[in-house]
Design a protein around this motif. Structure first.
Motif, PDB file in Angstrom:
ATOM      1  N   VAL A  79     -20.607  17.740 -14.447  1.00  0.00           N
ATOM      2  CA  VAL A  79     -21.642  18.747 -13.827  1.00  0.00           C
ATOM      3  C   VAL A  79     -22.858  18.257 -13.391  1.00  0.00           C
ATOM      4  O   VAL A  79     -23.324  18.811 -12.388  1.00  0.00           O
ATOM      5  CB  VAL A  79     -21.818  19.691 -15.153  1.00  0.00           C
ATOM      6  N   ALA A  80     -23.344  17.331 -14.161  1.00  0.00           N
ATOM      7  CA  ALA A  80     -24.625  16.729 -13.826  1.00  0.00           C
ATOM      8  C   ALA A  80     -24.588  15.887 -12.436  1.00  0.00           C
ATOM      9  O   ALA A  80     -25.427  16.299 -11.577  1.00  0.00           O
ATOM     10  CB  ALA A  80     -25.202  15.732 -14.834  1.00  0.00           C
ATOM     11  N   ARG A  81     -23.563  15.277 -12.299  1.00  0.00           N
ATOM     12  CA  ARG A  81     -23.296  14.553 -10.762  1.00  0.00           C
ATOM     13  C   ARG A  81     -23.011  15.733  -9.610  1.00  0.00           C
ATOM     14  O   ARG A  81     -23.327  15.439  -8.613  1.00  0.00           O
ATOM     15  CB  ARG A  81     -22.364  13.554 -10.974  1.00  0.00           C
ATOM     16  N   GLY A  82     -22.256  16.700 -10.364  1.00  0.00           N
ATOM     17  CA  GLY A  82     -22.009  17.608  -9.121  1.00  0.00           C
ATOM     18  C   GLY A  82     -23.270  18.304  -8.597  1.00  0.00           C
ATOM     19  O   GLY A  82     -23.384  18.617  -7.329  1.00  0.00           O
ATOM     20  N   ASN A  83     -24.171  18.701  -9.628  1.00  0.00           N
ATOM     21  CA  ASN A  83     -25.395  19.230  -9.269  1.00  0.00           C
ATOM     22  C   ASN A  83     -26.460  18.403  -8.396  1.00  0.00           C
ATOM     23  O   ASN A  83     -27.656  18.831  -8.067  1.00  0.00           O
ATOM     24  CB  ASN A  83     -26.032  19.867 -10.361  1.00  0.00           C
ATOM     25  N   ALA A  84     -25.968  17.009  -8.661  1.00  0.00           N
ATOM     26  CA  ALA A  84     -27.280  16.241  -8.103  1.00  0.00           C
ATOM     27  C   ALA A  84     -27.228  15.945  -6.654  1.00  0.00           C
ATOM     28  O   ALA A  84     -27.124  14.998  -5.923  1.00  0.00           O
ATOM     29  CB  ALA A  84     -26.985  14.707  -8.882  1.00  0.00           C
ATOM     30  N   THR A  85     -27.283  17.245  -5.947  1.00  0.00           N
ATOM     31  CA  THR A  85     -27.517  17.224  -4.569  1.00  0.00           C
ATOM     32  C   THR A  85     -28.696  18.279  -4.190  1.00  0.00           C
ATOM     33  O   THR A  85     -28.840  19.146  -5.170  1.00  0.00           O
ATOM     34  CB  THR A  85     -26.297  17.298  -3.712  1.00  0.00           C
ATOM     35  N   THR A  86     -29.301  18.567  -3.086  1.00  0.00           N
ATOM     36  CA  THR A  86     -30.137  19.405  -2.869  1.00  0.00           C
ATOM     37  C   THR A  86     -29.445  20.754  -2.339  1.00  0.00           C
ATOM     38  O   THR A  86     -29.967  21.583  -2.232  1.00  0.00           O
ATOM     39  CB  THR A  86     -31.116  18.979  -1.472  1.00  0.00           C
ATOM     40  N   TYR A  87     -27.957  20.522  -2.100  1.00  0.00           N
ATOM     41  CA  TYR A  87     -27.282  21.711  -1.732  1.00  0.00           C
ATOM     42  C   TYR A  87     -26.803  22.496  -3.167  1.00  0.00           C
ATOM     43  O   TYR A  87     -26.584  21.936  -4.155  1.00  0.00           O
ATOM     44  CB  TYR A  87     -25.864  21.425  -0.858  1.00  0.00           C
ATOM     45  N   GLY A  88     -26.031  23.715  -2.812  1.00  0.00           N
ATOM     46  CA  GLY A  88     -25.518  24.520  -3.851  1.00  0.00           C
ATOM     47  C   GLY A  88     -24.596  25.524  -3.170  1.00  0.00           C
ATOM     48  O   GLY A  88     -24.875  26.546  -3.677  1.00  0.00           O
ATOM     49  N   LEU A  89     -23.626  25.151  -2.544  1.00  0.00           N
ATOM     50  CA  LEU A  89     -22.780  26.300  -1.896  1.00  0.00           C
ATOM     51  C   LEU A  89     -21.481  26.495  -2.513  1.00  0.00           C
ATOM     52  O   LEU A  89     -21.299  27.372  -3.066  1.00  0.00           O
ATOM     53  CB  LEU A  89     -22.600  25.822  -0.232  1.00  0.00           C
ATOM     54  N   GLY A  90     -20.640  25.627  -2.340  1.00  0.00           N
ATOM     55  CA  GLY A  90     -19.218  25.834  -2.912  1.00  0.00           C
ATOM     56  C   GLY A  90     -19.178  24.771  -4.227  1.00  0.00           C
ATOM     57  O   GLY A  90     -20.085  23.829  -4.361  1.00  0.00           O
ATOM     58  N   SER A  91     -18.084  25.163  -4.876  1.00  0.00           N
ATOM     59  CA  SER A  91     -17.566  23.921  -6.026  1.00  0.00           C
ATOM     60  C   SER A  91     -16.476  24.487  -6.565  1.00  0.00           C
ATOM     61  O   SER A  91     -15.913  25.503  -6.482  1.00  0.00           O
ATOM     62  CB  SER A  91     -18.740  24.053  -7.115  1.00  0.00           C
ATOM     63  N   GLY A  92     -15.406  23.290  -6.959  1.00  0.00           N
ATOM     64  CA  GLY A  92     -14.100  23.681  -7.371  1.00  0.00           C
ATOM     65  C   GLY A  92     -13.948  23.045  -8.876  1.00  0.00           C
ATOM     66  O   GLY A  92     -14.746  21.924  -9.107  1.00  0.00           O
ATOM     67  N   VAL A  93     -13.231  23.407  -9.598  1.00  0.00           N
ATOM     68  CA  VAL A  93     -12.734  22.927 -10.802  1.00  0.00           C
ATOM     69  C   VAL A  93     -11.100  23.072 -11.034  1.00  0.00           C
ATOM     70  O   VAL A  93     -10.575  24.093 -10.640  1.00  0.00           O
ATOM     71  CB  VAL A  93     -13.320  23.735 -12.031  1.00  0.00           C
ATOM     72  N   TRP A  94     -10.741  22.023 -11.375  1.00  0.00           N
ATOM     73  CA  TRP A  94      -9.152  22.017 -11.486  1.00  0.00           C
ATOM     74  C   TRP A  94      -8.849  21.467 -12.976  1.00  0.00           C
ATOM     75  O   TRP A  94      -9.179  20.336 -13.357  1.00  0.00           O
ATOM     76  CB  TRP A  94      -8.564  21.082 -10.468  1.00  0.00           C
ATOM     77  N   THR A  95      -8.128  22.517 -13.904  1.00  0.00           N
ATOM     78  CA  THR A  95      -8.153  22.182 -15.196  1.00  0.00           C
ATOM     79  C   THR A  95      -7.229  23.409 -15.772  1.00  0.00           C
ATOM     80  O   THR A  95      -7.224  24.402 -15.231  1.00  0.00           O
ATOM     81  CB  THR A  95      -9.524  22.277 -16.001  1.00  0.00           C
ATOM     82  N   ASN A  96      -6.489  22.803 -16.708  1.00  0.00           N
ATOM     83  CA  ASN A  96      -5.690  23.930 -17.335  1.00  0.00           C
ATOM     84  C   ASN A  96      -6.303  24.218 -18.794  1.00  0.00           C
ATOM     85  O   ASN A  96      -5.773  24.877 -19.740  1.00  0.00           O
ATOM     86  CB  ASN A  96      -4.392  23.469 -17.870  1.00  0.00           C
ATOM     87  N   ASN A  97      -7.600  23.545 -18.995  1.00  0.00           N
ATOM     88  CA  ASN A  97      -8.303  24.167 -20.374  1.00  0.00           C
ATOM     89  C   ASN A  97      -9.269  25.044 -19.936  1.00  0.00           C
ATOM     90  O   ASN A  97     -10.365  24.685 -19.097  1.00  0.00           O
ATOM     91  CB  ASN A  97      -8.885  22.725 -20.827  1.00  0.00           C
TER      92      ASN A  97
END
Ligand code: NAP
Ligand code: MG
Length: 499
Positions: A420-438
């Motif tokens: 999450v921290a590294r995913g957010n470490a950009t000036t952008y915030g448009l899309g995002s994906g998570v792949w998990t069965n938890n």
């Protein structure tokens, strides 16, 4: 059902060898300057059509026409039901003519024909969704605490003349996405398509006239963004700009709009994280991660270009995505089996190959792809190999900047908090994906990501009823969803002393 083959001849009525003109005040007219520019087919590098190149004078004429149609023209007298009926007629016309529209985008943008034809459902659904909203716009009666008897209520009114500026990566759908809510709200419009893909928005303009939309309500002015787009953004006769494009241009538009304090909504760039946990269904996540970037040859703002993979499955996942990628069919956009076409332009080709070189120079390893795609049957076209870079670090340019090409950067991670921290470490915030069965993981990560869309065990799903847009420098405002139409409305408070 799609026919397997669609002949390019389907556009012959529209591309008749004559220059395509500007739509101003219900008529197709040449630019005041008489200038034209070439629309290029990126699969061949050859000229597809000459297109009238608008300038500042043409924007003045188009805005004046849109103003007249809004201030005193017939459009302001259309009832909600009449606006709805016109939009539904337009939806039917778009549906009936979609083979031609799809072929125009395939020829102009290079998007594979199977993909452009599949966009019919969305374009038609957008028109019908907003047609529905035309009759639902309403104010409220609001109690106040004034002394004496005072009634207060709100009225929703159309904002006025809208300047809509769109990018090239999905010209027809983008044009509809701006036009439908603007018209449903009762606004008039000046649409400025992007120079690399100017054609299908002009076809939309023709269909608007055929649907019975009065002259001046919809105007389409092609021309260079730095001239025509800038003039529209700065124009004192325009009440609102709805823009989709790069963050840098979005910033220029905000500055230009300051003159008459236009309302501005912006859908901008992205560098979206796509996070794969070791408990994910890899059979779904492998194609999901690949196509989150390779769809439309990576020319999608919310592409999941930073692929974070949990360390335990990192090597296996990189290998499996590479195997999947090698099987993708890159080639002529006219072939119904093609999955990836060329990039839109030579400029874009230079840009993307520049990033491929930068990735290699900074130490990333191209597990698959990594260069321009050259072969006899692709001669003249702007093709690149779909590429997966492994051994990427967060600091590399390819992990930081929007490439807008078929390039994935794969990065290992250990914990959900870190992802999450590294995913957010950009000036952008448009899309995002998570792949998990938890389930807990899915919720925790969806909550933590600062992005306008979070897709869990899927990617890039869109619907007219669900909002889309960006956090941070990915934009302001949301398109689609029940509240989008509010961006095209003003709220008036009326106070009536009744005592
Ligand atoms: P762009 O260069 O920003 O151009 C977008 C539009 O703005 C084009 O019509 C362009 O015209 C025009 N323009 C250029 N300079 C202008 C100026 N100074 N004032 C007003 N308008 C101006 O972006 P692009 O290269 O076409 O598209 C790629 C970008 O769009 C990427 O960053 C991508 O992420 C973003 N995008 C975002 C979304 C979203 O929904 N968030 C969707 C798609 C794309 P010309 O092209 O004719 O110069
Ligand atoms: Mg083109």
């Amino acid at each position: 059902m799609l026919n397997a083959n669609l002949s390019p001849d389907v556009v012959n009525g529209f591309l008749d060898g004559k220059p395509k003109l500007l739509l101003i005040d219900g008529k197709f007219v040449p630019a005041v300057s008489g200038r034209t520019f070439d629309s290029i087919n990126p699969a061949t590098g050859k000229v597809l059509a000459q297109v009238a190149e608008g300038g500042v004078e043409d924007i003045d004429l188009a805005v004046a026409a849109a103003r007249r149609a809004f201030d005193d023209g017939p459009w302001s007298r259309f009832t909600p039901f009449e606006r709805q009926a016109v939009l539904l007629r337009l939806a039917d016309l778009v549906e009936a003519n979609f083979d031609e529209i799809a072929m125009l985008d395939t020829l102009d943008l290079g998007a594979p024909i199977t993909n452009t034809r599949a966009r019919k459902q969305r374009a038609v659904a957008l028109l019908r969704y907003y047609a529905g909203q035309a009759t639902t716009i309403h104010g409220q009666t609001l109690p106040n605490s004034s002394a004496g008897e005072v009634l207060s209520y709100t009225v929703k009114e159309p904002i006025g003349v809208v300047g809509a500026i769109i990018p090239w990566n999905g010209p027809f759908g983008m044009a509809v996405w701006k036009l439908a809510p603007a018209l449903a709200a009762g606004c008039t419009l000046v649409l400025k398509p992007a120079e690399p893909a100017p054609l299908s928005p002009l076809r939309l303009g023709e269909l608007c006239l055929e649907a019975g939309i009065p002259p001046g309500v919809v105007n389409v002015v092609n021309g260079p963004g730095s001239v025509v787009g800038a003039a529209l953004a700065a124009h004192p006769g325009v009440d609102k700009i709805s823009f989709t494009g790069s963050t840098a241009t979005g910033q220029a538009i905000v500055r230009a709009a300051a003159g008459n304090v236009k309302k501005v909504t912006l859908e901008l760039g992205g560098k979206s994280p796509n996070i794969v946990f070791d408990d994910a269904d890899l059979d779904a996540a492998v194609p999901g991660a690949a196509m989150a970037v390779f769809a439309n040859s990576g020319q999608i703002c919310s592409a999941g270009t930073r692929l974070f993979v949990q360390r335990g499955i990192y090597d296996e996942f990189v290998e499996r995505v590479s195997v999947f990628t090698r099987k993708l069919r890159v080639g002529s956009p006219l072939d119904p089996n093609t999955q990836l076409g060329p990039l839109v332009s030579e400029v874009q080709l230079e840009r993307v190959t520049g990033y491929l070189e930068s990735g290699k120079a900074q130490g990333a390893r191209a597990a698959v792809g990594g260069g321009r795609l050259l072969s006899d049957d692709l001669a003249g076209g702007y093709f690149v190999e779909p590429t997966l870079f492994a051994d990427v670090t967060d600091q590399m340019k390819i992990a930081q900047e929007e490439i807008f090409g078929p390039v994935i950067s794969a990065l290992p991670f250990d914990t959900a908090e870190e992802a999450v921290a590294r995913g957010n470490a950009t000036t952008y915030g448009l899309g995002s994906g998570v792949w998990t069965n938890n389930l807990a993981n899915a919720h925790r990560v969806a909550k933590g990501l600062r992005a306008g869309s979070v897709w869990v065990n899927c990617y890039q799903l869109m619907d007219p009823a669900v909002p889309f847009g960006g956090y941070k420098m990915s934009g302001t405002g949301r398109e689609s969803g029940p509240d989008h139409i509010e961006d095209f409305l003003e709220t008036k408070a009326v106070w009536i002393k009744t005592g």
